[in-house]
Design a protein around this motif. Structure first.
Motif, PDB file in Angstrom:
ATOM      1  N   VAL A  40     -29.302 -25.364  85.335  1.00 51.59           N
ATOM      2  CA  VAL A  40     -29.005 -26.536  86.175  1.00 51.59           C
ATOM      3  C   VAL A  40     -27.527 -26.904  86.187  1.00 51.59           C
ATOM      4  CG1 VAL A  40     -31.172 -27.783  86.230  1.00 51.59           C
ATOM      5  CG2 VAL A  40     -29.702 -28.012  84.240  1.00 51.59           C
ATOM      6  N   SER A  41     -27.115 -27.375  87.370  1.00 49.53           N
ATOM      7  CA  SER A  41     -25.778 -27.957  87.530  1.00 49.53           C
ATOM      8  C   SER A  41     -25.839 -29.432  87.164  1.00 49.53           C
ATOM      9  CB  SER A  41     -25.339 -27.877  88.990  1.00 49.53           C
ATOM     10  OG  SER A  41     -25.022 -26.580  89.352  1.00 49.53           O
ATOM     11  N   ALA A  42     -24.670 -30.045  87.132  1.00 49.84           N
ATOM     12  CA  ALA A  42     -24.588 -31.493  86.973  1.00 49.84           C
ATOM     13  C   ALA A  42     -25.120 -32.165  88.236  1.00 49.84           C
ATOM     14  CB  ALA A  42     -23.134 -31.886  86.766  1.00 49.84           C
ATOM     15  N   ILE A  46     -20.928 -35.471  89.878  1.00 51.12           N
ATOM     16  CA  ILE A  46     -20.585 -35.908  88.513  1.00 51.12           C
ATOM     17  C   ILE A  46     -19.417 -35.110  87.928  1.00 51.12           C
ATOM     18  CG2 ILE A  46     -21.456 -36.080  86.130  1.00 51.12           C
ATOM     19  CD1 ILE A  46     -22.575 -38.256  87.949  1.00 51.12           C
ATOM     20  N   THR A  47     -19.391 -33.796  88.164  1.00 46.66           N
ATOM     21  CA  THR A  47     -18.291 -33.005  87.596  1.00 46.66           C
ATOM     22  C   THR A  47     -16.950 -33.485  88.147  1.00 46.66           C
ATOM     23  OG1 THR A  47     -19.831 -31.156  87.473  1.00 46.66           O
ATOM     24  CG2 THR A  47     -17.528 -30.655  87.049  1.00 46.66           C
ATOM     25  N   ASN A  48     -16.927 -33.826  89.440  1.00 45.39           N
ATOM     26  CA  ASN A  48     -15.685 -34.368  90.018  1.00 45.39           C
ATOM     27  C   ASN A  48     -15.289 -35.671  89.339  1.00 45.39           C
ATOM     28  OD1 ASN A  48     -15.372 -32.318  91.836  1.00 45.39           O
ATOM     29  ND2 ASN A  48     -16.373 -33.387  93.520  1.00 45.39           N
ATOM     30  N   GLY A 129     -21.453 -33.220  82.460  1.00 46.21           N
ATOM     31  CA  GLY A 129     -22.338 -33.341  83.623  1.00 46.21           C
ATOM     32  C   GLY A 129     -23.627 -32.557  83.427  1.00 46.21           C
ATOM     33  N   GLU A 130     -23.475 -31.315  82.996  1.00 44.34           N
ATOM     34  CA  GLU A 130     -24.637 -30.453  82.787  1.00 44.34           C
ATOM     35  C   GLU A 130     -25.417 -30.880  81.549  1.00 44.34           C
ATOM     36  OE1 GLU A 130     -21.964 -29.444  84.301  1.00 44.34           O
ATOM     37  OE2 GLU A 130     -22.670 -28.208  85.962  1.00 44.34           O
ATOM     38  N   ARG A 131     -24.707 -31.386  80.563  1.00 47.79           N
ATOM     39  CA  ARG A 131     -25.410 -31.830  79.347  1.00 47.79           C
ATOM     40  C   ARG A 131     -26.286 -33.041  79.633  1.00 47.79           C
ATOM     41  NH1 ARG A 131     -20.936 -31.931  74.735  1.00 47.79           N
ATOM     42  NH2 ARG A 131     -22.667 -32.805  73.551  1.00 47.79           N
ATOM     43  N   GLY A 196     -25.912 -25.113  83.212  1.00 46.59           N
ATOM     44  CA  GLY A 196     -25.008 -24.172  83.860  1.00 46.59           C
ATOM     45  C   GLY A 196     -23.577 -24.486  83.454  1.00 46.59           C
ATOM     46  N   TYR A 197     -22.652 -23.587  83.823  1.00 43.29           N
ATOM     47  CA  TYR A 197     -21.219 -23.885  83.807  1.00 43.29           C
ATOM     48  C   TYR A 197     -20.580 -23.925  82.430  1.00 43.29           C
ATOM     49  CZ  TYR A 197     -17.142 -26.998  84.896  1.00 43.29           C
ATOM     50  OH  TYR A 197     -15.920 -27.603  85.029  1.00 43.29           O
ATOM     51  N   ILE A 198     -21.342 -24.216  81.362  1.00 48.44           N
ATOM     52  CA  ILE A 198     -20.682 -24.391  80.070  1.00 48.44           C
ATOM     53  C   ILE A 198     -21.123 -23.353  79.049  1.00 48.44           C
ATOM     54  CG2 ILE A 198     -20.294 -26.837  80.465  1.00 48.44           C
ATOM     55  CD1 ILE A 198     -22.565 -27.548  78.740  1.00 48.44           C
ATOM     56  N   GLY A 210     -15.421 -22.209  85.028  1.00 46.71           N
ATOM     57  CA  GLY A 210     -14.758 -22.419  86.322  1.00 46.71           C
ATOM     58  C   GLY A 210     -15.661 -23.211  87.241  1.00 46.71           C
ATOM     59  N   ARG A 211     -15.042 -23.967  88.181  1.00 45.96           N
ATOM     60  CA  ARG A 211     -15.836 -24.814  89.069  1.00 45.96           C
ATOM     61  C   ARG A 211     -16.865 -23.978  89.828  1.00 45.96           C
ATOM     62  NH1 ARG A 211     -14.467 -29.992  89.974  1.00 45.96           N
ATOM     63  NH2 ARG A 211     -16.678 -29.998  90.499  1.00 45.96           N
ATOM     64  N   GLY A 212     -18.032 -24.559  89.977  1.00 46.14           N
ATOM     65  CA  GLY A 212     -19.122 -23.827  90.620  1.00 46.14           C
ATOM     66  C   GLY A 212     -19.735 -22.800  89.679  1.00 46.14           C
ATOM     67  N   GLY A 213     -19.421 -22.902  88.384  1.00 46.13           N
ATOM     68  CA  GLY A 213     -19.772 -21.863  87.424  1.00 46.13           C
ATOM     69  C   GLY A 213     -21.235 -21.755  87.025  1.00 46.13           C
ATOM     70  N   SER A 214     -22.082 -22.635  87.533  1.00 43.29           N
ATOM     71  CA  SER A 214     -23.508 -22.520  87.183  1.00 43.29           C
ATOM     72  C   SER A 214     -24.117 -21.223  87.706  1.00 43.29           C
ATOM     73  CB  SER A 214     -24.297 -23.691  87.745  1.00 43.29           C
ATOM     74  OG  SER A 214     -23.832 -24.885  87.192  1.00 43.29           O
ATOM     75  N   ASP A 215     -23.630 -20.769  88.861  1.00 43.39           N
ATOM     76  CA  ASP A 215     -24.101 -19.477  89.379  1.00 43.39           C
ATOM     77  C   ASP A 215     -23.783 -18.368  88.379  1.00 43.39           C
ATOM     78  OD1 ASP A 215     -24.715 -20.816  91.679  1.00 43.39           O
ATOM     79  OD2 ASP A 215     -23.043 -20.015  92.859  1.00 43.39           O
TER      80      ASP A 215
HETATM   81  N1  ASP Z   1     -20.944 -28.746  87.887  1.00 49.53           N
HETATM   82  C1  ASP Z   1     -19.994 -27.701  88.005  1.00 49.53           C
HETATM   83  C2  ASP Z   1     -19.112 -27.934  89.230  1.00 49.53           C
HETATM   84  O1  ASP Z   1     -19.364 -28.836  90.001  1.00 49.53           O
HETATM   85  C3  ASP Z   1     -20.626 -26.365  88.044  1.00 49.53           C
HETATM   86  C4  ASP Z   1     -21.547 -26.124  89.216  1.00 49.53           C
HETATM   87  O2  ASP Z   1     -21.939 -27.040  89.916  1.00 49.53           O
HETATM   88  O3  ASP Z   1     -21.888 -24.946  89.440  1.00 49.53           O
HETATM   89  O4  ASP Z   1     -18.188 -27.212  89.419  1.00 49.53           O
END
Ligand code: ASP
Ligand code: MG
Length: 469
Positions: A40-42, A46-48, A129-131, A196-198, A210-215
Motif C-alpha cells: 500500500v501507498s500512503a 499525505i506524502t506531499n 505516510g505508508e506506516r 510501499g515505498y520504504i 523514490g517518489r511513486g516508489g510503492s510500485d
Molecule cells: N507515497 C509515495 C509517494 O507519493 C509512494 C507512492 O505513492 O508510490 O511518492
C-alpha cells in the motif's frame, strides 16, 4: 496456486470507502485461490504533506508541528473508522496510528530544534505516510475475516543502499530475507500487508525508494517471492493510446512489452516509473495495470516480448506540456572535443534535468528540452558559465512549445513511420522545431508550438488508426 503481488496506490486508499473496496478485491482474489501480498501507498496527498512539513520543520515552532500531527491523526482515525467496522479492530488501529504519529512528532521537533534536515532524517519523515495507511488496510482485511499481518518494508526484509531519497534495493539479501519472512505466511493463507515505498539500509536505517516508489516495492517483492504476476491497482482501466481528453475515442492498450512500458513511463503516461520495472524485466514477471473501480476489466498486461505478437507500429502518442526549448549556438563548438560535455556538466552540477537533446552533424547547435519552470534558472546558469568564453555565441529559448512522442516497439526496423508522422504534421500545417529518435527506435519525439499540440496528437492518433487497436 498463483501468487499475486497487488499494489494499491494513493487514490485507491484515499477514503474509508475506497479502502473497503480494495479489501473486497483482495478477499475475492483469495476466494479464487490466489495467494496475495498487498502493498500500500500512503493515503492520497499525505506524502506531499510530509515532504512539505519536513522542509518547513526547521523554521517552525513546537506548537505548529503539533498542529500538523494532530490533523494527521484526525485524518487517519476518521478514515480508519470508515474503513473498519469491527470496534476492537478499530481501536487497535487507532492506537497504532497515535503511537506512530507520536514517533513522527518527536523527529519533527528534533528537526526544528537542530534547525537542519538531512537526507536521512527526511526519508524517515517521508516514510510515515505508508506506516499509517498499511494498518488501516490491515484492519479492513481483518473485517472481512481474512488472516493478515502488517509489515513495514524493513520488516518484510527489503534492504537498500544508502542513497536516501532514491535508494536502490540490494536484491540478493532482499530476496533471501523476504522469502524467509513472507513465504511461510503465504503458505498458511495469511495475507501480508506491506508498506510501499520504504525500506532500510543494512544497518536498519529507514530509506525510501523514490517518489511513486510503492510500485517498486511491489516488483521487488514479486521477484523475491517468484510471484506469478504483479497487479498495479489504480484509478484508470489501463494504459491508453493517448489522453482521452484529447482524443475521446482513445483505446486501452491490452498489452505492452516491457520496453514499451518503459517508454510510456518516460513520457508521462499514467504508468510506472522505469526503475520499478527493472526487477521484473530480469525475472520476466508480468505486470498488469488494473482499475479498482472496474475490477472486471483485465487492464493492460505488460510482459516479455510482446512486440512480436502485435502488428501495430505506433501504439500510443502523448503530448508533454510545460516544457521549454533552449538553443545553444557556437561556431567554436564545431570539431571541438569536450564542448558538449561543458554544457551538460554545467546543467548537471546545477541539478537541471534535460528531457530531450538534439544536435546536428554541423555541431554548431545544441537544442535542449527542460521543464518550463526551470527555464529562468537554466538560462542564467548557462549564461554565466558559457557566454563570452569563446565557445558559445548565443543562447536563446522558447517557452511556448510542447513535446509530441509517438511510441511502439514495432517501429524498430519498419520504414515509413517517421514519414507518416511528419506528413500528418505537414497536412495540418504544423511546423516542427526539433526532432529526436533514439537508436532504440522505440519512440520518435519532436517539438512543436504548444498551441498545435492537440491537433498534432489527434492527427497521429488518426493516421495510425489507434482508435481501432
Ligand atoms: N507515497 C509515495 C509517494 O507519493 C509512494 C507512492 O505513492 O508510490 O511518492
Ligand atoms: Mg503516492
Amino acid at each position: 496456486m498463483k501468487t499475486i503481488v497487488m499494489k494499491f496506490g494513493g487514490t485507491s486508499v484515499a477514503t474509508g470507502e475506497s479502502i473497503r473496496r480494495i479489501a473486497k478485491i483482495v478477499a475475492d482474489s483469495i476466494e479464487k485461490e490466489y495467494r496475495v501480498v498487498v502493498v500500500v501507498s500512503a493515503l492520497a496527498g499525505i506524502t506531499n504533506q510530509l515532504a512539505e512539513e519536513a522542509n518547513q520543520a526547521k523554521k517552525k515552532g513546537e506548537k505548529q508541528i503539533q498542529e500538523f500531527t494532530r490533523k494527521l491523526i484526525a485524518e487517519h482515525v476518521a478514515t480508519s473508522r470508515k474503513a473498519i467496522e469491527n470496534k476492537n479492530t478499530q481501536k487497535q488501529v487507532e492506537q497504532v496510528i497515535k503511537k506512530t504519529v507520536n514517533a513522527l512528532e518527536k523527529v519533527l521537533i528534533g528537526i526544528c530544534y537542530v534547525g537542519e534536515i538531512t537526507p536521512k532524517s527526511k526519508d524517515y519523515v517521508m516514510s510515515f505516510g505508508e506506516r499509517l495507511s498499511a494498518p488501516i488496510v490491515w484492519g479492513a482485511l481483518q473485517d472481512l475475516k481474512l488472516r493478515t499481518q502488517c509489515f513495514t518494508g524493513k520488516e518484510a526484509g527489503i534492504v537498500t543502499d544508502e542513497n536516501f531519497g532514491e535508494a536502490a534495493p540490494l536484491m540478493n539479501v532482499t530476496a533471501h530475507q523476504v522469502k524467509g519472512r513472507l513465504k511461510p505466511l503465504l503458505e498458511r493463507n495469511v495475507v501480508p500487508v506491506v508498506t510501499g515505498y520504504i525500506a532500510a539500509t543494512q544497518d536498519g536505517v529507514v530509506t525510501t525508494l523514490g517518489r511513486g516508489g510503492s510500485d517498486y516495492t511491489a516488483t521487488i517483492l514479486s521477484v523475491a517471492l517468484a510471484a506469478d504476476e504483479v497487479w498495479i491497482w489504480t484509478d484508470v482501466d489501463g494504459i491508453m493510446t493517448t489522453d482521452p481528453k484529447i482524443v475521446p475515442s482513445a483505446k486501452m492498450l491490452p498489452q505492452l512489452s516491457y520496453g514499451e512500458a518503459v517508454e510510456m513511463a518516460i513520457f508521462g503516461a499514467k504508468a510506472m516509473h522505469p526503475s520499478a520495472l527493472e526487477p521484473v524485466i530480469e525475472a520476466r514477471i508480468p505486470v498488469r495495470i488494473r482499475n479498482v473501480f472496474n475490477p472486471k476489466n483485465h487492464g493492460t498486461l505488460i510482459e516479455d516480448g510482446e512486440e512480436a505478437k502485435s502488428k501495430e507500429v505506433v501504439k500510443a502518442v502523448a503530448m508533454i506540456k510545460d516544457v521549454a526549448m533552449i538553443n545553444i549556438r557556437g561556431a567554436a563548438m564545431v570539431g571541438a572535443p569536450g564542448s558538449y560535455s561543458k554544457v551538460f556538466d554545467v546543467l548537471g552540477k546545477n541539478k537541471i534535468n534535460i528531457m530531450m537533446v538534439s544536435t546536428a552533424v554541423s555541431e554548431a547547435n545544441i537544442s535542449l528540452i527542460i521543464r518550463r519552470n526551470l527555464l529562468g534558472r537554466t538560462l542564467s546558469t548557462l549564461e554565466i558559465a558559457l557566454l563570452g568564453r569563446g565557445l558559445v555565441n548565443e543562447i536563446s529559448s522558447e517557452d511556448d512549445v510542447c513535446v509530441i512522442a509517438a511510441m511502439g516497439a514495432n517501429m524498430k526496423g519498419t520504414f515509413g513511420v517517421a514519414s507518416r508522422i511528419f506528413t500528418a504534421m505537414a497536412q495540418k500545417k504544423i511546423n516542427i522545431r526539433m526532432i529526436a529518435q533514439g537508436s532504440s527506435e522505440l519512440n520518435i519525439s519532436f517539438v512543436i508550438k504548444e498551441k498545435d499540440g492537440i491537433a498534432a496528437v489527434q492527427a497521429i492518433h488518426k493516421e495510425f488508426k489507434l482508435d481501432q487497436i
